[in-house]
Design a protein around this motif. Structure first.
Motif, PDB file in Angstrom:
ATOM      1  N   ILE A 151       1.007  -1.133   0.009  1.00  0.00           N
ATOM      2  CA  ILE A 151      -0.047  -0.003  -0.065  1.00  0.00           C
ATOM      3  C   ILE A 151       0.711   1.386   0.056  1.00  0.00           C
ATOM      4  O   ILE A 151       2.017   1.376   0.760  1.00  0.00           O
ATOM      5  CB  ILE A 151      -0.813   0.114   1.168  1.00  0.00           C
ATOM      6  CG1 ILE A 151      -2.021  -1.118   0.937  1.00  0.00           C
ATOM      7  CG2 ILE A 151      -1.668   1.316   1.366  1.00  0.00           C
ATOM      8  CD1 ILE A 151      -3.100  -1.093   2.059  1.00  0.00           C
TER       9      ILE A 151
ATOM     10  N   ILE B 173      -4.512   6.467  -1.084  1.00  0.00           N
ATOM     11  CA  ILE B 173      -4.050   5.572  -1.052  1.00  0.00           C
ATOM     12  C   ILE B 173      -4.006   4.780  -2.425  1.00  0.00           C
ATOM     13  O   ILE B 173      -5.308   4.309  -2.994  1.00  0.00           O
ATOM     14  CB  ILE B 173      -4.836   4.567   0.081  1.00  0.00           C
ATOM     15  CG1 ILE B 173      -4.740   5.526   1.408  1.00  0.00           C
ATOM     16  CG2 ILE B 173      -3.890   3.463   0.215  1.00  0.00           C
ATOM     17  CD1 ILE B 173      -5.478   4.937   2.500  1.00  0.00           C
TER      18      ILE B 173
ATOM     19  N   VAL C  34      -3.755   1.203  -4.191  1.00  0.00           N
ATOM     20  CA  VAL C  34      -3.791  -0.104  -3.698  1.00  0.00           C
ATOM     21  C   VAL C  34      -3.342  -0.974  -4.754  1.00  0.00           C
ATOM     22  O   VAL C  34      -3.715  -2.375  -4.783  1.00  0.00           O
ATOM     23  CB  VAL C  34      -5.247  -0.478  -3.123  1.00  0.00           C
ATOM     24  CG1 VAL C  34      -5.620   0.329  -2.086  1.00  0.00           C
ATOM     25  CG2 VAL C  34      -6.247  -0.550  -4.156  1.00  0.00           C
TER      26      VAL C  34
ATOM     27  N   THR D  38      -1.415  -4.350  -4.702  1.00  0.00           N
ATOM     28  CA  THR D  38      -1.976  -5.569  -4.169  1.00  0.00           C
ATOM     29  C   THR D  38      -2.891  -6.442  -5.247  1.00  0.00           C
ATOM     30  O   THR D  38      -3.294  -7.635  -4.833  1.00  0.00           O
ATOM     31  CB  THR D  38      -3.340  -5.157  -2.864  1.00  0.00           C
ATOM     32  OG1 THR D  38      -4.258  -4.548  -3.500  1.00  0.00           O
ATOM     33  CG2 THR D  38      -2.453  -4.327  -2.048  1.00  0.00           C
TER      34      THR D  38
ATOM     35  N   ARG E 132      -6.362  -5.962   3.936  1.00  0.00           N
ATOM     36  CA  ARG E 132      -5.405  -6.224   2.904  1.00  0.00           C
ATOM     37  C   ARG E 132      -5.140  -7.974   3.037  1.00  0.00           C
ATOM     38  O   ARG E 132      -4.652  -8.468   2.544  1.00  0.00           O
ATOM     39  CB  ARG E 132      -4.100  -5.681   3.689  1.00  0.00           C
ATOM     40  CG  ARG E 132      -2.693  -6.105   2.954  1.00  0.00           C
ATOM     41  CD  ARG E 132      -2.766  -5.832   1.539  1.00  0.00           C
ATOM     42  NE  ARG E 132      -1.996  -6.267   0.725  1.00  0.00           N
ATOM     43  CZ  ARG E 132      -1.583  -7.257  -0.141  1.00  0.00           C
ATOM     44  NH1 ARG E 132      -2.830  -7.837  -0.242  1.00  0.00           N
ATOM     45  NH2 ARG E 132      -0.804  -7.747  -0.688  1.00  0.00           N
TER      46      ARG E 132
END
Length: 250
Positions: free
Chosen positions: A69, A92, A94, A97, A148
């Motif tokens: 992240i 943020i 992401v 991921t 997460r």
């Protein structure tokens, strides 16, 4: 509320213009709330905002420690005259991921009852304010940690076909009012390229129209909107929310 200083704007003219739009039946509750906020900022503004900024900076640091992240910061500066950031807006990324911002936001809402301020195919935005404290900031951080762990089991997100900046800048071939108020028809989206749009289509985020009336549609923008919609993008304004059809000049 008008924030007026200096002599660039004539105060009497501003007041006269405001009188054209203002109601003669003001909402006293709204006025008193605005004045209460003003007084709070005068008496405690530095203390409140300082504490909020300190909390936001600590929250940013803790979120950065979550695997894959990235909290966007300096990357946003120096582009198109950007000078500084609102540090209370925690943006943020992401994408590392392997999931999308849409998936993250949906999971956080369903399993943590946490709503985020904005999401797109690779980012989520947490909006903080002086009303936040360690309790709410901690809830955000813990929710992101839970997401997460859960994200390992997410399906791969749908692909969004992003156009180039040149493709995104459509050609205006008709005055917007003529296109909007003229004779229109709804055509299947696969037949809309090359036609003149009679409606506005605004992906949110960022909330900036990708199409406005009078512009000639192209395949790149239509593919972007369709794939974005399938991935979770919000399109609040087209006549057909599913974008199976597009409203164009007849």
């Amino acid at each position: 509320m008008f924030h007026l200083q200096g002599d660039l704007v004539d105060e009497n003219r501003l007041s006269a213009c405001a009188d054209l739009l203002m109601t003669t039946s003001p909402n006293v509750l709204v006025y008193s709330a605005i004045d209460g906020w003003r007084r709070q900022m005068v008496e405690h503004g530095h203390e409140l905002m300082g504490a909020a900024l300190d909390l936001a900076n600590e929250t940013r640091r803790e979120i950065e420690e979550i695997d894959d992240i990235e909290v966007l910061d300096e990357e946003l500066l120096g582009k198109q005259a950007s000078h500084d950031l609102d540090r209370l807006q925690v943006l943020i990324d992401v994408s590392a991921t392997g999931t999308s911002g849409y998936q993250a936001a949906d999971w956080l809402r369903e399993y943590c009852q946490l709503d985020l301020g904005m999401t797109d195919h690779r980012r989520v935005l947490a909006t903080m304010s002086l009303a936040d404290g360690p309790d709410t900031a901690g809830r955000l951080i813990e929710a992101l940690k839970l997401w997460r762990k859960a994200a390992h089991d997410f399906a791969a997100p749908p692909r969004v076909d992003l156009p180039t900046p040149e493709e995104l800048e459509l050609e205006t071939v008709m005055a917007p009012r003529d296109a909007f108020f003229g004779t229109v028809e709804d055509v299947p989206v696969e037949h809309a390229a090359g036609r003149i749009s009679a409606e506005q289509i605004t992906p949110y985020p960022p909330g900036i129209p990708a199409v406005v009336p009078g512009e000639r549609l192209n395949e790149a923008v239509l593919d972007y909107l369709r794939t974005g919609l399938e991935a979770g993008m919000n399109l609040p304004d087209p006549a057909d929310p599913a974008l199976d059809t597009v409203r164009v000049v007849a």
